[in-house]
Scaffold this motif. Structure first.
Motif, PDB file in Angstrom:
ATOM      1  N   ASN A   1       1.371   9.120  -6.125  1.00 34.01           N
ATOM      2  CA  ASN A   1       1.712  10.532  -5.911  1.00 34.01           C
ATOM      3  C   ASN A   1       2.673  11.042  -6.982  1.00 34.01           C
ATOM      4  O   ASN A   1       2.510  12.149  -7.509  1.00 34.01           O
ATOM      5  CB  ASN A   1       2.335  10.720  -4.522  1.00 34.01           C
ATOM      6  N   GLU A   2       3.675  10.229  -7.279  1.00 33.82           N
ATOM      7  CA  GLU A   2       4.649  10.627  -8.304  1.00 33.82           C
ATOM      8  C   GLU A   2       3.972  10.778  -9.663  1.00 33.82           C
ATOM      9  O   GLU A   2       4.249  11.724 -10.403  1.00 33.82           O
ATOM     10  CB  GLU A   2       5.771   9.589  -8.375  1.00 33.82           C
ATOM     11  N   LYS A   3       3.089   9.844  -9.972  1.00 28.32           N
ATOM     12  CA  LYS A   3       2.406   9.882 -11.262  1.00 28.32           C
ATOM     13  C   LYS A   3       1.464  11.075 -11.354  1.00 28.32           C
ATOM     14  O   LYS A   3       1.434  11.776 -12.377  1.00 28.32           O
ATOM     15  CB  LYS A   3       1.629   8.571 -11.469  1.00 28.32           C
TER      16      LYS A   3
ATOM     17  N   TYR B   1       0.832  -1.203   0.000  1.00 31.48           N
ATOM     18  CA  TYR B   1       0.000   0.000   0.000  1.00 31.48           C
ATOM     19  C   TYR B   1       0.867   1.252   0.000  1.00 31.48           C
ATOM     20  O   TYR B   1       0.614   2.201  -0.760  1.00 31.48           O
ATOM     21  CB  TYR B   1      -0.914   0.000   1.222  1.00 31.48           C
ATOM     22  N   ASP B   2       1.913   1.273   0.826  1.00 28.32           N
ATOM     23  CA  ASP B   2       2.819   2.431   0.891  1.00 28.32           C
ATOM     24  C   ASP B   2       3.500   2.657  -0.458  1.00 28.32           C
ATOM     25  O   ASP B   2       3.665   3.800  -0.902  1.00 28.32           O
ATOM     26  CB  ASP B   2       3.870   2.226   1.987  1.00 28.32           C
ATOM     27  N   ALA B   3       3.887   1.544  -1.093  1.00 28.33           N
ATOM     28  CA  ALA B   3       4.548   1.649  -2.396  1.00 28.33           C
ATOM     29  C   ALA B   3       3.575   2.195  -3.438  1.00 28.33           C
ATOM     30  O   ALA B   3       3.958   3.000  -4.302  1.00 28.33           O
ATOM     31  CB  ALA B   3       5.069   0.278  -2.826  1.00 28.33           C
ATOM     32  N   ARG B   4       2.325   1.770  -3.344  1.00 31.36           N
ATOM     33  CA  ARG B   4       1.310   2.247  -4.291  1.00 31.36           C
ATOM     34  C   ARG B   4       1.040   3.728  -4.094  1.00 31.36           C
ATOM     35  O   ARG B   4       0.897   4.486  -5.068  1.00 31.36           O
ATOM     36  CB  ARG B   4       0.011   1.449  -4.131  1.00 31.36           C
ATOM     37  N   VAL B   5       0.946   4.172  -2.828  1.00 33.56           N
ATOM     38  CA  VAL B   5       0.703   5.585  -2.536  1.00 33.56           C
ATOM     39  C   VAL B   5       1.822   6.437  -3.120  1.00 33.56           C
ATOM     40  O   VAL B   5       1.580   7.473  -3.746  1.00 33.56           O
ATOM     41  CB  VAL B   5       0.582   5.823  -1.020  1.00 33.56           C
ATOM     42  N   GLN B   6       3.046   5.988  -2.930  1.00 35.72           N
ATOM     43  CA  GLN B   6       4.188   6.738  -3.453  1.00 35.72           C
ATOM     44  C   GLN B   6       4.162   6.800  -4.979  1.00 35.72           C
ATOM     45  O   GLN B   6       4.369   7.868  -5.572  1.00 35.72           O
ATOM     46  CB  GLN B   6       5.503   6.103  -2.988  1.00 35.72           C
ATOM     47  N   ALA B   7       3.880   5.663  -5.596  1.00 43.52           N
ATOM     48  CA  ALA B   7       3.829   5.616  -7.064  1.00 43.52           C
ATOM     49  C   ALA B   7       2.697   6.487  -7.596  1.00 43.52           C
ATOM     50  O   ALA B   7       2.867   7.209  -8.588  1.00 43.52           O
ATOM     51  CB  ALA B   7       3.653   4.163  -7.528  1.00 43.52           C
TER      52      ALA B   7
ATOM     53  N   LEU C   1       1.699  14.373 -13.795  1.00 44.13           N
ATOM     54  CA  LEU C   1       0.568  14.636 -14.691  1.00 44.13           C
ATOM     55  C   LEU C   1       0.070  16.071 -14.545  1.00 44.13           C
ATOM     56  O   LEU C   1      -0.184  16.763 -15.535  1.00 44.13           O
ATOM     57  CB  LEU C   1      -0.556  13.645 -14.378  1.00 44.13           C
ATOM     58  N   ILE C   2      -0.050  16.541 -13.310  1.00 43.66           N
ATOM     59  CA  ILE C   2      -0.523  17.904 -13.060  1.00 43.66           C
ATOM     60  C   ILE C   2       0.489  18.935 -13.567  1.00 43.66           C
ATOM     61  O   ILE C   2       0.116  19.941 -14.180  1.00 43.66           O
ATOM     62  CB  ILE C   2      -0.814  18.111 -11.561  1.00 43.66           C
ATOM     63  N   LEU C   3       1.763  18.675 -13.318  1.00 48.23           N
ATOM     64  CA  LEU C   3       2.811  19.590 -13.774  1.00 48.23           C
ATOM     65  C   LEU C   3       2.791  19.710 -15.292  1.00 48.23           C
ATOM     66  O   LEU C   3       2.875  20.817 -15.843  1.00 48.23           O
ATOM     67  CB  LEU C   3       4.178  19.091 -13.305  1.00 48.23           C
ATOM     68  N   GLU C   4       2.654  18.572 -15.965  1.00 46.04           N
ATOM     69  CA  GLU C   4       2.622  18.585 -17.432  1.00 46.04           C
ATOM     70  C   GLU C   4       1.379  19.311 -17.940  1.00 46.04           C
ATOM     71  O   GLU C   4       1.432  20.006 -18.954  1.00 46.04           O
ATOM     72  CB  GLU C   4       2.641  17.143 -17.960  1.00 46.04           C
ATOM     73  N   THR C   5       0.282  19.183 -17.208  1.00 47.98           N
ATOM     74  CA  THR C   5      -0.959  19.870 -17.591  1.00 47.98           C
ATOM     75  C   THR C   5      -0.776  21.379 -17.535  1.00 47.98           C
ATOM     76  O   THR C   5      -1.159  22.107 -18.455  1.00 47.98           O
ATOM     77  CB  THR C   5      -2.110  19.450 -16.655  1.00 47.98           C
ATOM     78  N   PHE C   6      -0.176  21.860 -16.449  1.00 48.59           N
ATOM     79  CA  PHE C   6       0.049  23.296 -16.307  1.00 48.59           C
ATOM     80  C   PHE C   6       1.039  23.806 -17.348  1.00 48.59           C
ATOM     81  O   PHE C   6       0.898  24.935 -17.841  1.00 48.59           O
ATOM     82  CB  PHE C   6       0.539  23.615 -14.894  1.00 48.59           C
ATOM     83  N   GLN C   7       2.003  22.962 -17.716  1.00 53.03           N
ATOM     84  CA  GLN C   7       2.949  23.373 -18.745  1.00 53.03           C
ATOM     85  C   GLN C   7       2.242  23.560 -20.089  1.00 53.03           C
ATOM     86  O   GLN C   7       2.611  24.432 -20.886  1.00 53.03           O
ATOM     87  CB  GLN C   7       4.069  22.337 -18.887  1.00 53.03           C
ATOM     88  N   ASN C   8       1.197  22.763 -20.329  1.00 48.51           N
ATOM     89  CA  ASN C   8       0.421  22.885 -21.559  1.00 48.51           C
ATOM     90  C   ASN C   8      -0.398  24.174 -21.592  1.00 48.51           C
ATOM     91  O   ASN C   8      -0.875  24.575 -22.655  1.00 48.51           O
ATOM     92  CB  ASN C   8      -0.503  21.672 -21.722  1.00 48.51           C
ATOM     93  N   VAL C   9      -0.565  24.797 -20.433  1.00 44.06           N
ATOM     94  CA  VAL C   9      -1.237  26.099 -20.362  1.00 44.06           C
ATOM     95  C   VAL C   9      -0.200  27.225 -20.365  1.00 44.06           C
ATOM     96  O   VAL C   9      -0.330  28.216 -21.082  1.00 44.06           O
ATOM     97  CB  VAL C   9      -2.114  26.201 -19.099  1.00 44.06           C
ATOM     98  N   ILE C  10       0.832  27.043 -19.576  1.00 41.99           N
ATOM     99  CA  ILE C  10       1.840  28.088 -19.389  1.00 41.99           C
ATOM    100  C   ILE C  10       2.604  28.389 -20.684  1.00 41.99           C
ATOM    101  O   ILE C  10       2.775  29.561 -21.061  1.00 41.99           O
ATOM    102  CB  ILE C  10       2.832  27.681 -18.280  1.00 41.99           C
TER     103      ILE C  10
END
Length: 484
Positions: free
Chosen positions: A453-455, A445-451, A459-468
């Motif tokens: 979060n990273e994903k 479960y801990d490994a899944r949470v970490q994975a 994804l969110i960072l790339e989304t904002f880059q598509n706007v910025i």
């Protein structure tokens, strides 16, 4: 038993001929036998041998009849069972045949279209998958095509021919006799007609010949053409937001929603007054809007036997009828996993479009609203690109004077803050991890949470880059120093 297959017209004709010949031969043999007995031309042993051979010949003929009838009855039973199921489920023969052809066509593509299957990493394994989505609409929109030496004007013409084949098989099946006493009468009508031992195979037989000579490239061209025809259906002209949403979705997930939209279009028609009518509920449609909803789904990954959270895009159509009632249609079959910022942005069109108001003055907000109404499809399909066009139209004195629509400079940070606030619910869904599974260890479960979060962060960072990034390009255009 192969020689007794009911699908063999030759055997049916042979058996029919044998039955007729047998009756004639019996009459002749009886006459000859009576004469031989009367004349005492052979001894008792010869008479017994003759009778033995005659009985064996007769039994062989009966065996042929029984074997032929058994096969015919089996095939008839299978065909009538399919027909009964269709009637119980209220499925038309046309829909059954069309769906069967469509499914067979898709399956045949993987085996018969050169280059369509590509290797890709799935988990830790290399697997072969189709290079792109192939909607059934591509098949259904075929016109003036050949199957073997036969030409069809439309897909419907081909399906209707196979529907007739199915209907004839049902009628044929209902006339298969229950015992050998009816074989002669049955063959008098059906000796030259096939009763398929595999009705599904019979109705889908044209599929492989449709794909003959098809390659990855030629099929791709047909797919792209059919998708554009679907997206640009004249019935959608008044549903500009609807069309724009799916144009954006098609860019992010090529051809994934084509069948969903085509099925929706197939259910629409115009009445004598020009109103668009939903044929299923027989109601006039007042408006139709669409959105791509973001959903977080937990699933077990068979590649690593671990639970994972994935984000999927799910197209939804909301239809408002003239009587005030509302219908919602959700595409649960073609929902796609979101793996890039560009794809995620498709689900956030509404909050993104609204976020541009954060940097506009009152006149700009008013005019941006007008611009959206006049260019609804384009704005919905490409929000940032259309906003850039709108702002550029407000440039005065070659940029030496304040832009008509902006409050001072283009403030990208305000846009991003507004976008984040407007899409907060969706962003929360992205970063939210599903609860620990019943059979999931704390370590897993801990490994899944970490994975997860990273994903999600990536994804969110790339989304904002598509706007910025495009907004930065717009800012450069507005910068006088760069324009001079």
């Amino acid at each position: 038993m192969a020689r007794y297959e009911a699908s063999s017209i030759e055997f049916g004709e042979k058996l029919q001929s044998d039955l007729i010949k047998r009756k004639k031969d019996e009459a002749k043999e009886q006459e000859k036998f009576a004469k031989k007995i009367a004349a005492a031309k052979f001894v008792v042993k010869g008479a017994n041998e003759f009778l033995k051979n005659r009985v064996e010949t007769f039994n062989t003929s009966l065996s042929d009849e029984k074997a032929f009838l058994t096969t015919a009855q089996t095939n008839a039973k299978n065909i009538l069972a399919i027909k009964s199921n269709l009637d119980e489920e209220n499925i038309s023969t046309y829909d059954y045949v069309s769906n069967s052809i469509g499914n067979s066509w898709r399956n045949s593509i993987e085996n018969n279209v050169e280059g369509i299957m590509v290797q890709t990493m799935v988990g830790n394994e290399i697997k072969e998958i189709p290079a792109y989505d192939v909607p059934l609409a591509t098949l259904k929109k075929l016109t003036n095509f050949k199957v073997g030496n036969k030409k069809y004007a439309t897909y419907e013409d081909m399906v209707n021919e196979q529907v007739a084949l199915f209907d004839n098989a049902v009628t044929h099946a209902r006339n298969v006799p229950s015992d050998t006493t009816g074989v002669q009468t049955y063959l008098d009508t059906y000796a030259k007609q096939e009763l398929p031992n595999n009705i599904l195979g019979a109705v889908t037989r044209p599929v492989k010949r449709i794909l003959r000579g098809e390659t990855k490239e030629t099929l791709q061209a047909k797919v792209n053409k059919s998708t554009q025809e679907t997206l640009n259906d004249p019935l959608f002209n008044s549903f500009t937001q609807f069309a724009g949403t799916f144009e954006a979705y098609n860019k992010a997930f090529p051809n994934a929603s084509t069948d969903f939209i085509q099925d929706y279009a197939d259910n629409l028609t115009r009445d004598i007054n020009g109103n668009i009518v939903d044929k299923k509920v027989k109601k006039i449609i007042k408006s139709s809007t669409s959105k791509i909803e973001l959903k977080s789904i937990s699933r077990d990954n068979p590649e690593n036997n671990r639970r994972e959270t994935v984000i999927v895009a799910q197209p939804t159509i909301t239809t408002t009828y003239a009587d005030g009632t509302v219908g919602v249609t959700i595409d649960t079959e073609a929902q796609k996993e979101i793996v890039s910022g560009e794809q995620l942005l498709v689900t956030l069109g509404a909050p993104l479009i609204n976020s541009f108001n954060a940097t506009l003055n009152s006149f700009g907000r008013e005019q941006w609203s007008v611009y959206q109404k006049e260019n609804n499809k384009a704005v919905t399909s490409n929000p940032v690109g259309e906003f850039s066009k709108f702002i550029e139209s407000g440039i005065q004195a070659q940029g030496k004077e304040a832009n008509k629509y902006l409050t001072g400079e283009l403030d990208i940070s305000k846009i991003l803050e507004s976008f984040l606030a407007g899409g907060s619910k969706d962003f929360i869904n992205i970063v939210k991890t599903s609860p620990r599974g019943t059979n999931e260890s704390q370590e897993d479960y801990d490994a899944r949470v970490q994975a997860d979060n990273e994903k999600s962060q990536s994804l969110i960072l790339e989304t904002f880059q598509n706007v910025i990034n495009p907004l930065k390009d717009l800012s450069d255009v507005l910068d006088v120093s760069l324009r001079s």
